[in-house]
Each structure stands twice: as C-alpha cells, then as structure tokens.
Design a protein around this motif. Structure first.
Motif, PDB file in Angstrom:
ATOM      1  N   ARG A   1      18.493 -11.625   0.378  1.00  0.00           N
ATOM      2  CA  ARG A   1      18.305 -10.843  -0.842  1.00  0.00           C
ATOM      3  C   ARG A   1      18.364  -9.361  -0.519  1.00  0.00           C
ATOM      4  NH1 ARG A   1      13.926  -8.432  -2.722  1.00  0.00           N
ATOM      5  NH2 ARG A   1      12.475  -9.713  -1.513  1.00  0.00           N
ATOM      6  N   SER A   2      19.126  -8.602  -1.299  1.00  0.00           N
ATOM      7  CA  SER A   2      19.286  -7.170  -1.028  1.00  0.00           C
ATOM      8  C   SER A   2      18.683  -6.280  -2.108  1.00  0.00           C
ATOM      9  CB  SER A   2      20.767  -6.823  -0.856  1.00  0.00           C
ATOM     10  OG  SER A   2      21.505  -7.180  -2.020  1.00  0.00           O
ATOM     11  N   GLU A   3      18.536  -6.811  -3.316  1.00  0.00           N
ATOM     12  CA  GLU A   3      17.942  -6.013  -4.379  1.00  0.00           C
ATOM     13  C   GLU A   3      16.436  -5.859  -4.156  1.00  0.00           C
ATOM     14  OE1 GLU A   3      18.807  -7.570  -8.209  1.00  0.00           O
ATOM     15  OE2 GLU A   3      20.980  -7.287  -8.018  1.00  0.00           O
ATOM     16  N   ALA A   4      15.952  -4.652  -4.393  1.00  0.00           N
ATOM     17  CA  ALA A   4      14.529  -4.385  -4.157  1.00  0.00           C
ATOM     18  C   ALA A   4      13.650  -5.101  -5.176  1.00  0.00           C
ATOM     19  CB  ALA A   4      14.261  -2.887  -4.209  1.00  0.00           C
ATOM     20  N   LYS A   5      12.498  -5.547  -4.712  1.00  0.00           N
ATOM     21  CA  LYS A   5      11.506  -6.202  -5.568  1.00  0.00           C
ATOM     22  C   LYS A   5      10.202  -5.412  -5.452  1.00  0.00           C
ATOM     23  CE  LYS A   5      11.069 -10.714  -5.649  1.00  0.00           C
ATOM     24  NZ  LYS A   5      10.744 -12.113  -5.245  1.00  0.00           N
ATOM     25  N   HIS A   6       9.603  -5.106  -6.604  1.00  0.00           N
ATOM     26  CA  HIS A   6       8.359  -4.343  -6.615  1.00  0.00           C
ATOM     27  C   HIS A   6       7.320  -5.106  -7.435  1.00  0.00           C
ATOM     28  CE1 HIS A   6      10.477  -1.053  -4.732  1.00  0.00           C
ATOM     29  NE2 HIS A   6      11.403  -1.127  -5.678  1.00  0.00           N
ATOM     30  N   CYS A   7       6.272  -5.572  -6.766  1.00  0.00           N
ATOM     31  CA  CYS A   7       5.253  -6.413  -7.405  1.00  0.00           C
ATOM     32  C   CYS A   7       3.920  -5.667  -7.471  1.00  0.00           C
ATOM     33  CB  CYS A   7       5.058  -7.708  -6.623  1.00  0.00           C
ATOM     34  SG  CYS A   7       6.548  -8.712  -6.475  1.00  0.00           S
ATOM     35  N   GLN A   8       3.218  -5.864  -8.561  1.00  0.00           N
ATOM     36  CA  GLN A   8       1.910  -5.249  -8.746  1.00  0.00           C
ATOM     37  C   GLN A   8       0.910  -6.324  -9.165  1.00  0.00           C
ATOM     38  OE1 GLN A   8       1.309  -2.201 -11.924  1.00  0.00           O
ATOM     39  NE2 GLN A   8       1.062  -0.796 -10.209  1.00  0.00           N
ATOM     40  N   VAL A   9      -0.230  -6.355  -8.478  1.00  0.00           N
ATOM     41  CA  VAL A   9      -1.252  -7.374  -8.719  1.00  0.00           C
ATOM     42  C   VAL A   9      -2.434  -6.753  -9.458  1.00  0.00           C
ATOM     43  CG1 VAL A   9      -2.803  -9.032  -7.621  1.00  0.00           C
ATOM     44  CG2 VAL A   9      -0.550  -8.570  -6.607  1.00  0.00           C
TER      45      VAL A   9
ATOM     46  N   GLY B   1       0.794  -1.226   0.000  1.00  0.00           N
ATOM     47  CA  GLY B   1       0.000   0.000   0.000  1.00  0.00           C
ATOM     48  C   GLY B   1       0.819   1.265   0.000  1.00  0.00           C
ATOM     49  N   HIS B   2       2.035   1.194  -0.509  1.00  0.00           N
ATOM     50  CA  HIS B   2       2.911   2.364  -0.632  1.00  0.00           C
ATOM     51  C   HIS B   2       3.503   2.262  -2.039  1.00  0.00           C
ATOM     52  CE1 HIS B   2       5.829   5.466   0.672  1.00  0.00           C
ATOM     53  NE2 HIS B   2       6.726   4.761  -0.018  1.00  0.00           N
ATOM     54  N   VAL B   3       3.020   3.101  -2.959  1.00  0.00           N
ATOM     55  CA  VAL B   3       3.312   2.928  -4.380  1.00  0.00           C
ATOM     56  C   VAL B   3       4.615   3.648  -4.741  1.00  0.00           C
ATOM     57  CG1 VAL B   3       2.349   3.048  -6.705  1.00  0.00           C
ATOM     58  CG2 VAL B   3       0.817   2.909  -4.733  1.00  0.00           C
ATOM     59  N   GLU B   4       5.737   3.050  -4.332  1.00  0.00           N
ATOM     60  CA  GLU B   4       7.054   3.645  -4.615  1.00  0.00           C
ATOM     61  C   GLU B   4       7.946   2.580  -5.246  1.00  0.00           C
ATOM     62  OE1 GLU B   4      10.675   6.072  -2.348  1.00  0.00           O
ATOM     63  OE2 GLU B   4       9.069   5.186  -1.161  1.00  0.00           O
ATOM     64  N   ASP B   5       7.806   2.420  -6.562  1.00  0.00           N
ATOM     65  CA  ASP B   5       8.558   1.367  -7.226  1.00  0.00           C
ATOM     66  C   ASP B   5      10.006   1.745  -7.515  1.00  0.00           C
ATOM     67  OD1 ASP B   5       8.239   3.162  -9.278  1.00  0.00           O
ATOM     68  OD2 ASP B   5       6.978   1.855 -10.516  1.00  0.00           O
ATOM     69  N   THR B   6      10.431   2.907  -6.991  1.00  0.00           N
ATOM     70  CA  THR B   6      11.828   3.304  -7.106  1.00  0.00           C
ATOM     71  C   THR B   6      12.595   3.086  -5.804  1.00  0.00           C
ATOM     72  OG1 THR B   6      11.225   5.582  -6.531  1.00  0.00           O
ATOM     73  CG2 THR B   6      11.329   5.029  -8.883  1.00  0.00           C
ATOM     74  N   ALA B   7      11.914   2.623  -4.773  1.00  0.00           N
ATOM     75  CA  ALA B   7      12.582   2.391  -3.480  1.00  0.00           C
ATOM     76  C   ALA B   7      13.680   1.350  -3.657  1.00  0.00           C
ATOM     77  CB  ALA B   7      11.568   1.919  -2.444  1.00  0.00           C
ATOM     78  N   VAL B   8      14.818   1.557  -3.016  1.00  0.00           N
ATOM     79  CA  VAL B   8      15.953   0.639  -3.177  1.00  0.00           C
ATOM     80  C   VAL B   8      16.219  -0.205  -1.941  1.00  0.00           C
ATOM     81  CG1 VAL B   8      17.079   2.088  -4.899  1.00  0.00           C
ATOM     82  CG2 VAL B   8      17.593   2.452  -2.490  1.00  0.00           C
ATOM     83  N   SER B   9      15.709   0.214  -0.783  1.00  0.00           N
ATOM     84  CA  SER B   9      16.025  -0.498   0.457  1.00  0.00           C
ATOM     85  C   SER B   9      14.915  -1.413   0.938  1.00  0.00           C
ATOM     86  CB  SER B   9      16.370   0.507   1.570  1.00  0.00           C
ATOM     87  OG  SER B   9      17.496   1.278   1.221  1.00  0.00           O
ATOM     88  N   PHE B  10      13.735  -1.297   0.345  1.00  0.00           N
ATOM     89  CA  PHE B  10      12.622  -2.161   0.763  1.00  0.00           C
ATOM     90  C   PHE B  10      11.803  -2.575  -0.450  1.00  0.00           C
ATOM     91  CE2 PHE B  10      11.202   2.247   1.257  1.00  0.00           C
ATOM     92  CZ  PHE B  10       9.981   2.264   0.605  1.00  0.00           C
ATOM     93  N   ASP B  11      11.024  -3.643  -0.266  1.00  0.00           N
ATOM     94  CA  ASP B  11      10.159  -4.158  -1.329  1.00  0.00           C
ATOM     95  C   ASP B  11       8.776  -3.529  -1.222  1.00  0.00           C
ATOM     96  OD1 ASP B  11      12.231  -5.959  -2.022  1.00  0.00           O
ATOM     97  OD2 ASP B  11      11.513  -7.395  -0.527  1.00  0.00           O
TER      98      ASP B  11
END
Length: 340
Positions: free
Chosen positions: A322-330, A151-161
């Motif tokens: 895993r350290s690389e951020a993952k951004h998923c959209q349903v 519920g936080h639409v930030e697909d550029t975040a690098v430290s969290f998914d």
C-alpha cells in the motif's frame, strides 16, 4: 588451460576504506539518507567515481523480507508505552514478523542514527513512537522504507501513516471536567516547546485546553494559564515547586501526562493541599499508577492498545505494497476517579 582475465568487482568496503569512512556512511550516501553532510557526500562520491563502484541493485531487490519491524521509542519513562508495544508485538507476530526496539532517548541525533541503522539492517518497516524528528525528516526516511508514526499529528503527510489519539478532544474532556468543579482558576501543565513542535501531540492538547476555556468564557489571560515544564525527573520536581509557589487555591490543573500529574499530586500532598478542595488534578494516558488507591488520579485514556493494533496493521499493509497514506485518529475517554 586457457587463462581468462577477470574483472574484480569493487565492494562497498573498498569504497569505505578509500574514502576513510565507515561502510554505514557509504550506505547512507548511496541511499541518499537524511543527515549526510555535504563534505561526507563529496568524499564518498569521489571514491565511488575513482574506483568505479556500482551498487548491486539487482541483489538488493532480491534480498527478500527479513520479517522484522523496527520500533523506535523516545524513552522508557512513560508507563503508557507497555500496552502500546505489547499490542504492536502481538499483532505483527500473527503475520510471522518480529519486533526490534530502538531507544531514541529523546535526542534527534540518536533517533536519526537508529533509523538509519535499522534501514541498513534491512528491517521491512518502521514504527516510530512520538519521534522528535521534523515532518520533513520523517518524509525523507519514509521514501526509503515503509513507515508508520504514532504521536506525530500530521494528517497531511503523504509518505507515511499516522496513528494518534484525538488529543484536542482529550484536552476538552479534561478541561470541561475541571471547569465543572466550579473552580475558575484553571491551569495546564505542559511540556517545554521544541524546535520541531508543529505536529507535536502536546500542541493539540494545549489548543483543546485553550478552546475549552474560551467556550466557558474564562479565557482572559489564557496563554498565562499554561505552565511549561521539563520532563527530566530532577528538573520536573523543581519546576513543579515553582508552579505551586505561585498558584492561588483553589486551583484546577490539567496535566499533559500522568508523568507530570503524579509528581504534582505528590508535591501537593507534601504541602498539605487538600484534594477536591485546594487542588483538582486530571492527568493524561491513564497509566497503571493512576488507578492505585493511594494515587486514585482521574486521567484521559487514549486507548493505547487500539493505537498499537492500528499501527501494526498499517505497517503490515505498507510492507505488502500500500502506498497511499492512512491517517487514523482514536477517540479518548475520561476515566473519572476523583479529580484529586
């Protein structure tokens, strides 16, 4: 027997006592946690220097997993949450982890305090659901502990998914269905704007709503078509009545959530507004109450269980390294019952 001089190791409790603060406050300063005031930091750092305190970093690294994952939710008012939380819990339990729930009550200070408390209690990771914190604050916490945010639409975040429904698409589906009723007086009931709303999912729903109106060539005065209301139950009823006092029928209304759609339907019925003639309403979240025969509300289903499983899998991967951020959209779907 030979007496040997021993050097007494200074503890964090002694630092806290010398500085006149809590142990948790000292811990926050040591961890460079978010929300520490300059005055508190100066006081604690002075005590650390005077007493010669040295954090036991080797012990900290050896403490091992606690097999607990903290889950922070903003409140209990959204009936979308049970399916989400049940799926998170079921998924992490397969890996022998347990879920600890914190209730932020929609307050920034409470959210920050709960996150810091969970970190201090050595949870292995955090899942935040619709946090009120800014992206900057979330990044700072995520550098201290594995974190996944729903519920936080930030697909550029690098430290969290991030795990989200496609809220833009969901709004499009709802708005198109309302336009297809033939009613041109299409409106949206949204939430009041917050200080940190750049990555708020509701902003995506507003953008999807406005874009769909524009595509249908009924976008004149589009911004005026959005009515913003509180999510406080008592204030919400007052806001909805103000909204209904001002609308011209027939009217088609997209509500940002069933939290607003169901009370709106109730207020419409009190005014004897006829469904599918005077008012057409579509909600969001497809909560259980929407399917009740007496309610029978069309709503956007954002696949809570899918999001819950993705969030749980993501945090477990983070904990494993895993350290690389993952951004998923349903992708959401429209559950069409009747457009009330």
């Amino acid at each position: 027997m030979t007496n040997q001089a021993t050097v007494k190791k200074i503890t964090i409790k002694e630092v806290a006592k010398d500085a006149g603060v809590s142990v948790a406050a000292v811990s926050k300063v040591i961890r460079n946690a978010y929300g520490v005031s300059p005055a508190l930091r100066k006081k604690v750092e002075l005590s650390i220097k005077v007493l010669g305190y040295r954090p036991n970093t080797s012990a900290r690294g050896m403490r091992g997993k606690t097999f607990t994952i903290g889950v922070l939710i903003a409140g209990l008012g959204n009936a979308y949450l049970p399916k989400l939380l049940e799926k998170i819990n079921a998924t992490i339990e397969k890996s022998d982890f347990k879920m600890l729930i914190g209730l932020g009550q929609g307050e920034l200070s409470i959210e920050s305090s709960l996150i810091e408390s969970m970190i201090d209690n050595n949870v292995d990771g955090l899942i935040l659901v619709a946090p009120r914190l800014s992206g900057t604050a979330l990044e700072k916490y995520a550098k201290q502990i594995p974190m996944t945010v729903i519920g936080h639409v930030e697909d550029t975040a690098v430290s969290f998914d991030t795990i989200n429904g496609d809220d833009y698409l969901g709004a499009q589906l709802a708005t198109k269905a309302l336009i297809n009723t033939g009613v041109e007086n299409v409106k949206m009931i949204s939430l009041l704007l917050r200080e940190f709303d750049e990555f708020d999912l509701n902003r995506e729903r507003e953008r999807g709503f406005l874009a769909t109106l524009k595509e249908a060539n009924i976008s004149n005065g589009a911004e005026d078509r959005i009515f913003r209301s509180s999510d406080n139950e008592e204030q919400l009823r007052k806001d909805l009545n103000l909204f209904l006092d001002d609308i011209k029928t027939p009217c088609a209304i997209f509500c940002w959530s069933d939290i607003h759609a169901v009370p709106l339907l109730d207020e419409c019925q009190k005014r004897h507004l006829v469904p599918q003639k005077d008012v057409f309403i579509i909600g969001y979240d497809n909560t259980p109450i929407a399917s009740y025969a007496v309610v029978n509300l069309s709503s956007i289903d954002q696949q809570a269980e899918v999001q819950g499983e993705l969030a749980a899998d993501a945090i477990l991967e983070r904990i494993k390294g895993r350290s690389e951020a993952k951004h998923c959209q349903v992708a959401p779907t429209l559950i069409a019952r009747k457009t009330h």
